[in-house]
Scaffold this active site. Structure first.
Site, PDB file in Angstrom:
ATOM      1  N   ASP A 160       0.858  -1.178   0.000  1.00 39.93           N
ATOM      2  CA  ASP A 160       0.000   0.000   0.000  1.00 39.93           C
ATOM      3  C   ASP A 160       0.899   1.234   0.000  1.00 39.93           C
ATOM      4  OD1 ASP A 160      -1.809   2.055   0.603  1.00 39.93           O
ATOM      5  OD2 ASP A 160      -2.998   0.801   1.960  1.00 39.93           O
ATOM      6  N   VAL A 161       0.734   2.112  -0.981  1.00 35.02           N
ATOM      7  CA  VAL A 161       1.604   3.282  -1.068  1.00 35.02           C
ATOM      8  C   VAL A 161       1.414   4.232   0.105  1.00 35.02           C
ATOM      9  CG1 VAL A 161       1.818   3.184  -3.583  1.00 35.02           C
ATOM     10  CG2 VAL A 161      -0.033   4.551  -2.546  1.00 35.02           C
ATOM     11  N   SER A 177      -3.659  14.596 -13.414  1.00 31.86           N
ATOM     12  CA  SER A 177      -5.017  14.444 -13.925  1.00 31.86           C
ATOM     13  C   SER A 177      -5.425  15.777 -14.521  1.00 31.86           C
ATOM     14  CB  SER A 177      -5.964  14.069 -12.778  1.00 31.86           C
ATOM     15  OG  SER A 177      -7.328  14.185 -13.150  1.00 31.86           O
ATOM     16  N   THR A 180     -10.557   2.760 -17.857  1.00 35.36           N
ATOM     17  CA  THR A 180     -10.082   1.826 -16.847  1.00 35.36           C
ATOM     18  C   THR A 180     -11.203   1.610 -15.836  1.00 35.36           C
ATOM     19  OG1 THR A 180      -9.244   3.452 -15.263  1.00 35.36           O
ATOM     20  CG2 THR A 180      -7.769   2.840 -17.080  1.00 35.36           C
ATOM     21  N   TYR A 218     -10.212  14.449  -4.436  1.00 34.38           N
ATOM     22  CA  TYR A 218      -9.414  14.049  -5.595  1.00 34.38           C
ATOM     23  C   TYR A 218      -8.798  15.265  -6.280  1.00 34.38           C
ATOM     24  CZ  TYR A 218      -8.202  11.743 -10.006  1.00 34.38           C
ATOM     25  OH  TYR A 218      -7.536  11.260 -11.101  1.00 34.38           O
TER      26      TYR A 218
END
Length: 275
Positions: free
Chosen positions: A75-76, A156, A210, A175
């Site tokens: 897990d980053v 993004s 995706t 986000y």
């Protein structure tokens, strides 16, 4: 001889989607790969995460190009575990030259029963803090080789303009804030690492085909809030990009063809940011 022959690349979030595409494309160009992914459920996300078999498939695709690969579930968000995995992978393969910081999560609506603060913390921890953890984990083996290197962060279109969903969608705010933060990290690392010939750049995709976008939760949300679907509208007449479109840019930034490019945010977004 490929453009990356003799190079070693780390790719996070590589079990599927853009990460798998990047790992495969870099291997096709001659790089050996350290491929990591969490491969576990994220309770705050209303769509399925990759599983260990997905990461194994990435390994198979890399090996099809006769390249070596080290895979690990990590897990980053856990900087210590990530640093250990990267150190072991670099030692096994012989160093590190390229870092593709791709791991991230996104949604509009959080999973049922999840609080706004849980959603915020999970998205920011994975999508921004995880970038910091990845770079810090990669720097020791990058420096040890003495060859310089290239760090490519997945930004993004939400790094370049504000995205706002219907009321009650803190996930979109989280986000957008996290992806703006990635740009800040990129610019700061680019300045700090330039003297060591380590280049740092971001790639900014619009919607990519995706599971992070193509899932029932988002389809249902946009069916109920069609105006918010405008968040994903591109200037060029294409609904979604393919992972390989982003991998083309990642390969260029990883290669010597971009050897004097650092501190740059590269939109690969069908003109999304100009609207």
């Amino acid at each position: 001889m490929g453009a990356l022959t003799g190079k070693i690349a780390l790719v996070t979030g590589s079990a599927r989607g853009q990460g798998r595409s990047h790992a495969t494309r870099l291997a096709e160009a001659g790089a050996d790969v350290i491929a990591v992914d969490r491969c576990e459920t994220v309770p705050e996300m209303p769509y399925a995460m990759p599983v260990p078999d997905d990461l194994a498939e990435t390994a198979r695709l890399v090996q099809n190009h006769d390249r070596r690969i080290v895979i690990a579930q990590v897990d980053v968000r856990d900087g210590d575990d990530l640093a250990s995995v990267v150190a072991k992978g670099a030692a096994e393969l012989g160093g590190l030259d390229i870092v593709v910081v791709n791991a991230g999560i996104s949604t509009v609506l959080a999973a049922e029963g999840t609080s706004d603060s849980q959603t915020w913390n999970t998205i920011v921890a994975t999508t921004m803090t995880g970038v910091w953890n990845t770079v810090e984990a990669a720097l020791p083996p990058l420096r040890e080789t003495g060859r310089g290197g290239s760090i490519i962060m997945t930004g993004s279109t939400a790094s370049l303009k504000g995205l706002v969903g219907a009321p009650g969608t803190p996930a979109v705010l989280a986000y957008t804030a996290a992806k703006h933060g990635v740009v800040g990290l990129m610019k700061s690392y680019a300045v700090g690492l330039a003297k060591e010939s380590i280049r740092v750049n971001t790639v900014h995709p619009s919607g990519v085909d995706t599971p992070m976008l193509e899932n029932d939760s988002l389809r249902e949300y946009f069916a109920e809030h069609p105006a918010d679907a405008e968040m994903l509208r591109n200037a060029l007449p294409v609904k979604m990009l393919q992972p390989g479109d982003i991998s083309d840019a990642v390969l260029w930034l990883a290669s010597d063809a971009s050897r004097y490019v650092t501190g740059v945010g590269l939109p690969v977004d069908a003109g999304f940011h100009v609207l």
